[in-house]
Design a protein around this motif. Structure first.
Motif, short mmCIF file in Angstrom:
data_model
loop_
_atom_site.label_atom_id
_atom_site.label_comp_id
_atom_site.label_asym_id
_atom_site.label_seq_id
_atom_site.Cartn_x
_atom_site.Cartn_y
_atom_site.Cartn_z
N TRP A 72 0.68 -1.30 0.53
CA TRP A 72 0.13 0.15 -0.14
C TRP A 72 1.16 1.69 -0.11
N ARG A 73 1.80 1.35 0.33
CA ARG A 73 3.05 2.49 0.00
C ARG A 73 3.43 2.46 -1.25
N GLY A 74 3.66 2.23 -1.87
CA GLY A 74 3.54 2.99 -3.33
C GLY A 74 5.02 1.81 -4.07
N VAL A 75 5.45 2.93 -5.05
CA VAL A 75 6.81 2.39 -5.62
C VAL A 75 7.69 3.74 -5.03
N ILE A 76 7.69 3.51 -3.38
CA ILE A 76 9.01 3.91 -2.62
C ILE A 76 10.63 2.98 -2.74
N LYS A 77 11.53 3.26 -1.47
CA LYS A 77 12.55 2.67 -2.71
C LYS A 77 12.64 1.03 -1.44
N PRO A 78 11.75 1.17 -0.10
CA PRO A 78 12.10 -0.36 -0.11
C PRO A 78 11.29 -1.68 -1.35
N ALA A 79 9.91 -0.86 -1.97
CA ALA A 79 9.64 -1.69 -3.16
C ALA A 79 10.58 -1.85 -4.10
N ILE A 80 11.33 -0.66 -4.94
CA ILE A 80 12.65 -0.46 -5.00
C ILE A 80 13.02 -1.98 -5.04
N GLU A 81 13.77 -1.63 -3.75
CA GLU A 81 14.89 -2.96 -3.40
C GLU A 81 14.96 -3.66 -3.55
N ASN A 82 13.16 -4.67 -3.38
CA ASN A 82 12.80 -5.71 -3.25
C ASN A 82 12.94 -5.75 -4.95
N ALA A 83 12.09 -5.26 -6.03
CA ALA A 83 12.48 -5.34 -7.00
C ALA A 83 13.73 -5.06 -7.36
N GLN A 84 14.56 -5.26 -6.99
CA GLN A 84 16.34 -5.04 -7.38
C GLN A 84 16.29 -6.66 -6.77
N VAL A 85 16.35 -7.51 -5.77
CA VAL A 85 16.37 -8.74 -5.57
C VAL A 85 16.05 -9.50 -6.21
N LEU A 86 15.24 -9.62 -6.68
CA LEU A 86 14.05 -10.23 -7.53
C LEU A 86 14.64 -10.01 -9.25
N ALA A 87 14.75 -8.77 -9.50
CA ALA A 87 15.92 -8.85 -10.53
C ALA A 87 17.32 -9.64 -10.74
N GLU A 88 17.81 -10.14 -9.80
CA GLU A 88 18.55 -10.97 -9.11
C GLU A 88 18.49 -11.81 -9.87
N ALA A 89 17.03 -12.14 -9.35
CA ALA A 89 16.93 -14.17 -9.64
C ALA A 89 16.72 -14.49 -11.48
N GLY A 90 16.09 -13.31 -11.25
CA GLY A 90 16.78 -13.51 -13.18
C GLY A 90 15.63 -13.11 -13.90
N TYR A 91 14.88 -11.68 -13.56
CA TYR A 91 13.86 -11.07 -14.05
C TYR A 91 13.93 -9.98 -14.32
N VAL A 92 13.02 -9.03 -15.57
CA VAL A 92 13.07 -8.16 -15.63
C VAL A 92 11.56 -7.73 -15.08
N VAL A 93 11.80 -6.83 -14.03
CA VAL A 93 10.90 -6.02 -13.36
C VAL A 93 10.67 -4.94 -13.38
N PHE A 94 8.82 -4.58 -13.29
CA PHE A 94 8.83 -3.66 -13.31
C PHE A 94 7.81 -3.21 -12.29
N VAL A 95 7.97 -2.20 -11.14
CA VAL A 95 7.12 -1.73 -10.20
C VAL A 95 5.80 -0.66 -10.20
N ALA A 96 5.21 -1.77 -10.37
CA ALA A 96 3.26 -0.30 -11.12
C ALA A 96 3.05 0.37 -10.26
N ASP A 97 2.60 1.66 -10.65
CA ASP A 97 2.08 2.71 -9.91
C ASP A 97 0.56 2.41 -10.26
N MET A 98 0.06 2.01 -8.51
CA MET A 98 -1.23 1.47 -8.20
C MET A 98 -2.84 2.67 -8.01
N PHE A 99 -1.54 3.94 -7.69
CA PHE A 99 -2.72 5.22 -7.78
C PHE A 99 -2.60 6.32 -8.31
#
Length: 243
Positions: A38-65
């Protein structure tokens, strides 16, 4: 690790997401749409996306608001989210636009395999990706992590193309057992390929290291670790046509 802000629009509303990928890796990788909590596209979400990208994906964090509509962080989460959750068509348009943006931007940069697409969401984002599946989106898998599981507009038979995984806490007060039961019934009635993994004595927000609201939302390292491992395996099986 590359992190790029991406501006896009949904029904005339301006949105800003984040495209994240390992820029030192050659070749294309599967696409993973990420719907944050619910906090949206902020630093912790982007850091989480970086961890997911390390697993082999291209990641897009969507803005839901949409820009200017996100929380400041001091609100009551459920009160803040209520108007967004009640606007089911609007929410579904926003998550679909996130998928379209991920596909377009990854293809433009020649980094993504647009034939392999999945989505993962956390908390409110878990509901977002389940709703993506409910729209019949052409993705192989969606994974909800401690997400809201039910909707006032449930899927009908044949609507869902994706394989669906929900990873949940048995003691989650945000989506308790009655909601899990309703989710199971909906998925079965829709004829979906689905799975629900429930961790005993685990509450909401178990993947969030900052979650520390006893009885409501608390980080749980084993549940987070096993949940992510299952999510990656589930998505890989979906890509391989094994589900």
């Amino acid at each position: 690790m590359a992190v790029e802000s991406i501006f896009y629009s949904v029904a005339g509303s301006s949105c800003r997401g984040a495209l994240v990928w390992e820029d030192g890796v050659k070749g294309t990788r599967p696409l993973l749409l990420m719907a944050p909590n619910w906090r949206g596209v902020i630093k912790p979400a982007i850091e989480n996306a970086q961890v997911l990208a390390e697993a082999g994906y291209v990641v897009f964090v969507a803005d839901m608001f949409g820009e200017g509509n996100g929380p400041v962080g001091t609100e009551n989460p459920m009160e803040f989210l209520r108007p967004f959750m009640e606007d089911v068509p609007g929410m579904r348009r926003r998550i679909a636009a996130g998928l379209d943006t991920l596909t377009r931007e990854a293809d433009k940069r020649a980094i993504g395999d647009i034939a392999r697409r999945a989505a993962i969401g956390f908390c409110y984002g878990g509901l977002n990706v389940l709703d993506l599946a409910r729209t019949g989106a052409d993705v192989q898998a969606v994974v909800s992590m401690h997400g809201t599981l039910t909707t006032p507009q449930p899927a009908r038979r044949g609507d869902i193309k994706a394989s669906v995984l929900a990873v949940h806490g048995a003691a989650d007060p945000v989506a308790p057992k009655a909601e899990r039961d309703a989710f199971e019934a909906e998925m079965s009635e829709a004829g979906a390929r689905w799975a629900l993994l429930t961790f005993g004595d685990v509450v909401h927000g178990f993947t969030d290291p900052q979650a520390n609201n006893p009885g409501v939302a608390v980080y749980n390292e084993p549940a987070a670790r096993h949940g992510y491992a299952l999510a990656h395996a589930f998505i890989a099986d979906a890509f391989a046509g094994k589900l």
